[in-house]
Design an enzyme around this catalytic site. Sequence first.
Site, PDB file in Angstrom:
ATOM      1  N   HIS A  55      -5.267   6.590  15.791  1.00 31.80           N
ATOM      2  CA  HIS A  55      -5.219   7.546  16.899  1.00 31.80           C
ATOM      3  C   HIS A  55      -4.553   6.938  18.130  1.00 31.80           C
ATOM      4  O   HIS A  55      -4.208   5.759  18.161  1.00 31.80           O
ATOM      5  CB  HIS A  55      -6.642   7.984  17.282  1.00 31.80           C
ATOM      6  CG  HIS A  55      -7.270   8.916  16.311  1.00 31.80           C
ATOM      7  ND1 HIS A  55      -7.333  10.277  16.518  1.00 31.80           N
ATOM      8  CD2 HIS A  55      -7.881   8.696  15.120  1.00 31.80           C
ATOM      9  CE1 HIS A  55      -7.950  10.852  15.494  1.00 31.80           C
ATOM     10  NE2 HIS A  55      -8.295   9.904  14.633  1.00 31.80           N
ATOM     11  N   GLU A  79      -7.616   3.018  18.058  1.00 29.04           N
ATOM     12  CA  GLU A  79      -7.055   3.704  19.221  1.00 29.04           C
ATOM     13  C   GLU A  79      -5.997   2.839  19.900  1.00 29.04           C
ATOM     14  O   GLU A  79      -6.203   1.646  20.126  1.00 29.04           O
ATOM     15  CB  GLU A  79      -8.152   4.039  20.238  1.00 29.04           C
ATOM     16  CG  GLU A  79      -9.220   4.993  19.726  1.00 29.04           C
ATOM     17  CD  GLU A  79      -8.788   6.452  19.748  1.00 29.04           C
ATOM     18  OE1 GLU A  79      -7.643   6.728  20.174  1.00 29.04           O
ATOM     19  OE2 GLU A  79      -9.596   7.317  19.342  1.00 29.04           O
TER      20      GLU A  79
END
Length: 375
Positions: free
Chosen positions: A260, A336
Amino acid sequence: MIKITSQFDSGNIDVIAADDPTNIRLTIRKDNNSDFYQWFHFRLVSTEDVEHVLRLENCGESAYPLGWKNYQAVASYDRETWFRVDTHFDGKVLEIRHQPEFRSMYFAYFAPYSYERHQDLLHEAQMSDLVELVDLGATLDGRDMSLLVVGEPEPNKKNIWITARQHPGESMAEWFVEGLLERLLDEDDAVAKTLLQHAVFYIVPNMNPDGSVRGHLRTNAAGANLNREWQNPTMARSPEVFLVRQKMLDVGVDMFLDIHGDENIPYNFVAGSEGVPSFNERIRGLQEHFKAAWLQASPDFQTTHGYPIDAPGKANMTLGTTWVGDQFNCLAYTVEMPFKDNDNLPDPVFGWSDVRSSQFGRDVLTAVLAVVKDI
């Protein structure tokens, strides 16, 4: 003459006024059937030899307004090299200032990863003897849901799953996968060769091709946030998750990485499955081993900054990482990366970039190797 367009793959912008180069007024379109918006991608054509001021006027109400703080937009003249440009946010309007060196240029929230490049990635990979390209089914817009199986499945091998771009505007995730695949398919790379002796990789480079092409930030064609669909996906609303989850249940999962990008936090980090019912000391030990290995493999990784850890039993079970981690009692992490820059190793020209995302994907394989025999 000034012209602004977004009628292309992943394009997103609406024009209010573009007759004055010092006050070009724009807004970002919402995802279809959703209130999410933050991704933008548009082309500027101008014959005016002055500094252009582009004002994105609805950024104060976007999905993550804190994401605009200290953010710098990216721009490109050739759609290959994306550099940062002067950007300011006053709490309501995002203002981009730049004097074009050429008549035509592009601006975007992050370096785009096109659907055409996605297709190239899949089909170049399938040319390797190590890879099988599997068609899982179709999205709501009729696009292919594609899976790359890397390695020869055998009963004693581990099954490692990697998914990217559940949120389509997080294009750094597919850049990450591109770098990971390049290393994994390098037959001269000792880490890759060793990994494939112990594991098979199941890689979905783009979980949300419809949202990617439509220029969405966070949702698919129906307006579904795929990373909230894992408990009860349906073919009517979230076929992307339904099809991938079905394949996972067929073959099993020993490790899961869901890739992500984060709008707010200017660091690379991971978020685990500590709050799921099945979490135990074995998984905790694997987490610590994996993070320590990644810290050694890449100075771009860190463990100080990130999301709060869920209390026992308090995980949101609709997320990919939590559902998979609990269902298969396996090591599961959300990875992330920033839209801004990595504040530990800042780059004033490029910020966190497509190139660094790809290298980060290569580096993660060293950390996977550290735990592959124990997962």
